[in-house]
Motif scaffolding. Sequence first.
Motif, mmCIF file in Angstrom:
data_model
loop_
_atom_site.group_PDB
_atom_site.id
_atom_site.type_symbol
_atom_site.label_atom_id
_atom_site.label_comp_id
_atom_site.label_asym_id
_atom_site.label_seq_id
_atom_site.Cartn_x
_atom_site.Cartn_y
_atom_site.Cartn_z
ATOM 1 N N VAL A 11 2.584 6.213 3.931
ATOM 2 C CA VAL A 11 2.703 6.673 2.559
ATOM 3 C C VAL A 11 3.633 6.003 1.595
ATOM 4 N N VAL A 14 2.332 2.201 1.485
ATOM 5 C CA VAL A 14 1.161 2.050 0.490
ATOM 6 C C VAL A 14 1.509 2.387 -0.780
ATOM 7 N N SER A 15 2.513 3.303 -1.234
ATOM 8 C CA SER A 15 2.635 3.769 -2.506
ATOM 9 C C SER A 15 3.674 2.651 -3.087
ATOM 10 N N VAL A 18 1.126 -0.335 -3.812
ATOM 11 C CA VAL A 18 0.112 -0.259 -4.959
ATOM 12 C C VAL A 18 0.586 0.017 -6.082
ATOM 13 N N VAL A 69 -8.239 2.931 -11.054
ATOM 14 C CA VAL A 69 -8.315 4.232 -11.534
ATOM 15 C C VAL A 69 -9.770 4.913 -10.919
ATOM 16 N N TYR A 71 -11.185 4.131 -8.092
ATOM 17 C CA TYR A 71 -11.079 4.247 -6.911
ATOM 18 C C TYR A 71 -10.189 5.798 -6.357
ATOM 19 N N GLY A 72 -9.187 5.822 -7.591
ATOM 20 C CA GLY A 72 -8.474 7.186 -7.496
ATOM 21 C C GLY A 72 -9.281 8.515 -7.627
ATOM 22 N N ILE A 73 -10.208 8.213 -8.642
ATOM 23 C CA ILE A 73 -11.004 9.575 -9.047
ATOM 24 C C ILE A 73 -11.927 9.607 -7.681
ATOM 25 N N LEU A 75 -11.316 9.010 -4.588
ATOM 26 C CA LEU A 75 -10.324 9.510 -3.498
ATOM 27 C C LEU A 75 -10.299 11.132 -3.725
ATOM 28 N N ILE A 76 -9.967 11.323 -5.126
ATOM 29 C CA ILE A 76 -10.049 12.892 -5.471
ATOM 30 C C ILE A 76 -11.271 13.742 -4.930
ATOM 31 N N VAL A 77 -12.544 13.140 -5.359
ATOM 32 C CA VAL A 77 -13.879 13.706 -5.215
ATOM 33 C C VAL A 77 -13.990 13.838 -3.688
ATOM 34 N N ALA A 78 -13.775 12.552 -3.130
ATOM 35 C CA ALA A 78 -14.399 12.553 -1.653
ATOM 36 C C ALA A 78 -13.445 13.562 -0.828
ATOM 37 N N LEU B 59 -14.643 19.641 -8.426
ATOM 38 C CA LEU B 59 -14.767 18.708 -8.081
ATOM 39 C C LEU B 59 -15.097 18.730 -6.333
ATOM 40 N N LEU B 184 -5.207 10.970 -14.144
ATOM 41 C CA LEU B 184 -5.466 11.320 -12.457
ATOM 42 C C LEU B 184 -4.729 12.387 -12.010
ATOM 43 N N THR B 265 -0.094 7.333 -7.687
ATOM 44 C CA THR B 265 -0.255 6.677 -6.431
ATOM 45 C C THR B 265 0.112 7.556 -5.459
ATOM 46 N N VAL B 266 1.531 7.906 -5.369
ATOM 47 C CA VAL B 266 2.160 8.543 -4.404
ATOM 48 C C VAL B 266 1.267 9.915 -4.103
ATOM 49 N N LEU B 268 -1.989 10.519 -4.607
ATOM 50 C CA LEU B 268 -3.186 10.259 -4.020
ATOM 51 C C LEU B 268 -2.883 9.645 -2.312
ATOM 52 N N ALA B 269 -2.051 8.800 -2.535
ATOM 53 C CA ALA B 269 -1.791 8.195 -1.197
ATOM 54 C C ALA B 269 -1.417 9.149 -0.184
ATOM 55 N N ILE B 273 -3.599 9.842 3.270
ATOM 56 C CA ILE B 273 -3.078 9.375 4.363
ATOM 57 C C ILE B 273 -2.888 10.804 5.416
#
Lengths: 78, 417
Positions: A11, A14-15, A18, A69, A71-73, A75-78, B59, B184, B265-266, B268-269, B273
């Motif tokens: 975490v 990656v954070s 990114v 952004v 991809y972020g959405i 990730l939230i949906v999936a 969602l 986001l 980012t943090v 979501l990451a 993860i």
Amino acid sequence: MQIDWAALGQVFGVSLVVTVGLVGVFTLGIVGTSRRSAEGAGGDVAAAAPTAAARTGAYACFALCAAAVGYGIYLIVA
Amino acid sequence: MEHITLLIGIVIVTALVFDFTNGFHDTANAMATTISTGALKPKVAVAMSAALNLVGAFLSVEVAKTISGGIIDETAGIRPEVIFAGLIGAIVWNLLTWLAGLPSSSSHALFGGLIGATIVSVGFDAVNADKVVMKVLIPAVAAPLVAGVAATLATRLTYRLAKGRDEKETAKGYRAGQIASAALVSLAHGTNDAQKTMGVITLALVAGGVVAPHSDPPMWVIVSAGLAIAAGTYLGGWRIIQTLGKGLTDIKPAQGFAAQTGAATVILASSHIGFALSTTQVCSGSIMGAGLGRKGGVVRWSTAGRMVMAWCLTLPAAGLVAGGAAFLADQGDWGVATVAVLGLAVSGGIWLVSRRKPVTHDDLDEVGERQPAEPAGVVTAALQAVAPPPAGTLPAPVSPVAVVTPEAGRAPAAAAS
């Protein structure tokens, strides 16, 4: 007690990558589309407008950010 | 929904109230810096955040089957009374920290409340201590660090890259970027936190035998939870927004963008993860980091210290209130009724106190920093207000810490009347 250091480290890594990457790319976009300020251009009175190449590059940067952004959405949906 | 008993009904309403406080407590996470850099007007910002919260609630279909993430053993006889007591503890703590203008994690308040109520009602065995450390304590320390370091480096980088550019011109771009990352954060918040309430309500319904175990929440639960959190968000927790947006550090557009992107980012990451970090702590950390990253930027450590103190107190304080509530609620119907009345009285008292020094969206245009009430005094006052003297589960309030401010002293008075 089992602490999942690997996940925490992931975490963190990656954070860091990114965030810095995205902010960097977005800043490049801003730099590409903005004028150089008078002082920055070495005393030139007229501020230099960005070149076409700079503009194109900047739009590519913004597109990359928009993709992030998206991809972020995802990730939230999936 | 025909067999819903009164108790289950009360639990559902309480859960929705918690959801509401969660909304206005956490608006600040997504929108504080967006407002303070002028990217969005205060009203527009909260409206956008509320809308995204609502969308977020619909969602994801991945419902948290275990609301507490395994912290408490939910099969060990968790009755609606326990859930009710836990929720009351979480609500009271959320309101107190809001009064003090301190961002504290609503999830931790909920965990703390459930843990406290479970210990009193079921026993220590039903609490999974390992999970508490894993899911609450370590993330609480790690979140601000991870987000802070990322935001600091990002801020440094962006200032270096944009050197020599007209600040006014770049600010426009930064503000636009900030809106995207704030959106986001709002969306992620809606999916996570509205789901928590849905989980609580579903758990209560399962406990009451209204729906089958392991079933998805009914549609009306999803709708009402989404609406409650959105309404809370729209109301706007201006006190906390003020602290995060202006109290911690002075935020310029470039910093706001770096902080918000880092936070998004943090969050979501970490959720992807599988090492979930609290949104509140991530956002606070990234704002501090952005403050440190700018040359000449300052972080007001006294405000930061108060905030960290609130974080440390969240779990035990919500737990104590909930423990007291569980002790009462276990006495039978009159106990539940007493807890409900006390909870209403304390909430009303806190609201009345807040009216004396209201913080509205207009205040966010002013520069001055409002001094939040001393949290220790508020906590003590809350314990006195909620815990009846004979409740043996609560330790007597430690007086040396307690500098009961006049405002805080009002809460028990209002509760007693």
